[in-house]
Design a protein around this motif. Structure first.
Motif, PDB file in Angstrom:
ATOM      1  N   CYS A 198       0.860  -1.169   0.000  1.00 50.91           N
ATOM      2  CA  CYS A 198       0.000   0.000   0.000  1.00 50.91           C
ATOM      3  C   CYS A 198       0.908   1.233   0.000  1.00 50.91           C
ATOM      4  O   CYS A 198       1.808   1.343   0.826  1.00 50.91           O
ATOM      5  N   CYS A 200       0.305   4.187   0.836  1.00 52.52           N
ATOM      6  CA  CYS A 200       0.088   5.104   1.965  1.00 52.52           C
ATOM      7  C   CYS A 200       0.675   4.539   3.256  1.00 52.52           C
ATOM      8  O   CYS A 200       1.511   5.166   3.890  1.00 52.52           O
ATOM      9  N   CYS A 201       0.234   3.338   3.652  1.00 54.10           N
ATOM     10  CA  CYS A 201       0.675   2.834   4.954  1.00 54.10           C
ATOM     11  C   CYS A 201       1.799   1.807   4.823  1.00 54.10           C
ATOM     12  O   CYS A 201       2.378   1.408   5.827  1.00 54.10           O
ATOM     13  N   CYS A 231      -4.395  -0.011   0.179  1.00 48.05           N
ATOM     14  CA  CYS A 231      -5.286  -0.962   0.848  1.00 48.05           C
ATOM     15  C   CYS A 231      -6.675  -0.345   0.968  1.00 48.05           C
ATOM     16  O   CYS A 231      -6.856   0.862   0.763  1.00 48.05           O
ATOM     17  N   CYS A 234      -6.980   2.670   3.526  1.00 48.75           N
ATOM     18  CA  CYS A 234      -6.387   3.930   3.070  1.00 48.75           C
ATOM     19  C   CYS A 234      -7.196   4.526   1.934  1.00 48.75           C
ATOM     20  O   CYS A 234      -7.393   5.741   1.859  1.00 48.75           O
TER      21      CYS A 234
HETATM   22 ZN   LIG Z   1      -2.840   1.399   3.430  1.00 47.98          ZN
END
Ligand SMILES: [Zn+2]
Length: 425
Positions: A198, A200-201, A231, A234
Motif C-alpha cells: 500500500c 500510503c501505509c 489498501c 487507506c
Molecule cells: Zn494502506
C-alpha cells in the motif's frame, strides 16, 4: 555441491563429476584442464561406459544480473551455478559517446555530406543495443554450457507481467494510455511498480485496490501515471482528496520513476524465448510468481542462481543447494572500437593503435608472468595483459598494474573471451 564440467577427448560433453573425482583424474593424468573459467576438464582417454543424468539448465533473466543453474532432475541437486552480470549501461554510454563524436565531426563541414533524414530502416525484431547485449550474453552462455555439459532440458522465467502488449515496450507509450494494457495487466504492473505494498501505509500481504492519485471527480484521468495501489482502509480514508492533500506528496514523484528495468527485462525475456524455442533442448517457461513460490516453499535464500534453480513447474521437490559455489561471470566487452585517443575537444592527439596482437597475446588475456630474478621486476604475476607494440606489456593484477613486462615472460592462463570471472561461496 558444485560439480566440475567434463568433456570427452572428442569434446562431447559428459556427465559432470565431483570435485574429488576431478582432483583424482588430474593427479592420475587421466584428464587435463580444458578451460580455467568455468573450470572444465577434458579426458585424455575415451571413457568406457557413460551414463548421462537428466540435466536441466534453468535461467532467470534480470536486467543487471541473470541467474543460471544446472539442476540434476533425478537427484534434485544443483550441480553448477552462475550469475551473469550484464553491461547494458556501459553499452548505452559507449553509444552516446560515439554519437557525440560523430555529431561533432558532422558539424565541422569539411566536405559535402548529403543529409541523412528518415532514411533508416530497422529490421523486424530490432532491439536497442543495450538489450541486444543482455540477450547475446545469455545466448552465449546457454551455448557455451551446452558445449561442456550434456543439457537435455531448458527452463526460462518468462514473465511477471507482459509489457509486450504495448506496441513499443515504452511504459508511458500511447498504446498504454489508450488502454491496450487493460485490467489485469495494469494491476500487475502497479503491483510490480509499487512493490506489492500500500503506497500510503506500506502494508503488504493484504488485498490492494487500484486508486487514483488525483480523483476522477476532480479531473484526474484513468492514465496509468495517475494510478497507484492502496489498501481498502487507506483508499476509503483518502476519499475525494488528492494524494498530496492526503499527506502523501511523495507518491507523485514515485509515479514519475520509469519502470525501465522491468520493461527491459520483459523485452529481452521474450527475445530470449524466441531464440531458445524450437532450436535445441525442449524449453519450459515459468512466471516470476512461481519462482518466488518455489523458493519460499523450499526455504531457500534470495540469490540470483537460487532463483534460477527455482524457475518453472519442473523444480524438484527437494532442491539440494548445499555446497554450491557460484561463478560470477561479468560481461566486460572485448575491445574498444576507438582507433585512437582524442583530446578534450574530440581531435585525435595520439597515434592510432599499432597492433592488437603481440607475441600471440591480446589485451584482456589472463596471463601468468614469471620474471627471472636478474630483472628489475623479478617475480610472478597473475593478471590481465594490456599489450604494447614494443613487446613490453602491462599486467593488471588484482591490486596493481605492473608496467614493462615483456611478453616472453608470459604464459596464457585464459584467453580473453569478453567476460571476467570470480567464484563466490
Ligand atoms: Zn494502506
Amino acid at each position: 555441491m558444485s560439480h566440475v564440467l567434463v568433456v570427452s577427448p572428442e569434446r562431447t560433453p559428459l556427465a559432470p563429476c565431483t570435485q574429488a573425482r576431478a582432483r583424482w583424474l588430474l593427479t592420475q593424468k587421466q584428464a587435463a584442464v580444458l578451460r580455467r573459467y568455468p573450470f572444465t576438464l577434458i579426458l585424455l582417454r575415451k571413457p568406457s561406459g557413460t551414463t548421462v543424468p537428466p540435466l536441466r539448465l534453468k535461467i532467470d533473466p534480470g536486467s543487471r544480473t541473470t541467474g543460471l543453474a544446472i539442476v540434476n532432475e533425478a537427484s534434485g541437486e544443483v550441480i553448477w551455478a552462475g550469475e551473469l552480470r550484464h553491461r547494458g549501461q556501459q553499452v548505452t554510454e559507449a553509444l552516446t559517446k560515439r554519437r557525440d563524436c560523430r555529431r561533432s565531426r558532422r558539424q565541422r563541414h569539411t566536405r559535402y555530406r548529403s543529409q541523412r533524414f528518415l532514411n533508416r530502416r530497422r529490421r523486424d525484431g530490432w532491439l536497442p543495443p543495450s538489450l541486444e547485449s543482455r540477450l547475446a550474453n545469455v545466448l552465449t552462455w546457454v551455448a557455451r554450457l551446452q558445449r561442456w555439459c550434456p543439457i537435455s532440458m531448458l527452463s526460462l522465467e518468462l514473465v511477471k507481467f507482459d509489457t509486450q502488449l504495448l506496441q513499443n515496450s515504452e511504459i508511458s507509450g500511447v498504446a498504454y494510455q489508450q488502454g491496450e494494457l487493460a485490467g489485469y495487466e495494469i494491476r500487475q504492473y502497479l503491483l510490480e511498480k509499487f512493490e506489492h505494498r500500500c503506497v500510503c501505509c506500506g502494508k503488504s500481504g493484504i488485498p490492494l485496490e487500484i486508486e487514483h492519485i488525483i480523483p476522477t471527480s476532480r479531473g484526474g484521468s484513468d492514465r496509468v501515471s495517475n494510478l497507484t495501489i492502496a489498501c481498502h482502509a487507506c483508499n476509503q480514508a483518502k476519499g475525494n482528496r488528492t494524494a498530496a492533500e492526503f499527506g502523501h506528496a511523495k507518491i507523485h514523484q514515485l509515479t514519475k520513476v520509469p519502470l525501465r528495468d522491468t520493461a527491459a527485462v520483459s523485452t529481452t525475456r521474450w527475445a530470449l524465448y524466441h531464440h531458445l524455442e524450437g532450436c535445441g533442448p525442449p524449453l519450459e517457461t515459468g512466471s516470476g510468481g512461481r519462482t518466488k513460490w518455489n523458493r519460499t516453499q523450499r526455504g531457500l535464500p534470495k540469490l540470483h542462481w537460487v532463483d534460477a534453480a527455482c524457475v518453472g513447474a519442473s523444480t524438484p521437490e527437494h532442491l539440494r543447494v548445499g555446497g554450491v559455489v557460484c561463478w560470477t561471470i561479468t560481461a566486460t566487452g572485448r575491445h574498444a572500437r576507438q582507433m585512437c585517443r582524442t583530446n578534450g575537444c574530440g581531435f585525435p592527439d595520439k597515434a592510432p593503435k599499432a597492433t592488437s596482437v603481440v607475441g600471440g597475446f591480446r589485451t584482456g588475456d589472463l596471463v601468468r608472468a614469471v620474471v627471472p630474478t636478474n630483472s628489475k621486476k623479478a617475480g610472478t604475476y597473475l593478471g590481465r595483459i594490456a599489450i604494447r607494440a614494443t613487446g613490453s606489456c602491462n599486467i593488471q593484477t588484482r591490486n596493481t598494474t605492473i608496467q614493462g613486462i615483456h611478453y616472453r615472460y608470459c604464459q596464457s592462463v585464459h584467453r580473453g573471451d569478453g567476460y571476467s570471472y570470480a567464484e563466490t561461496k
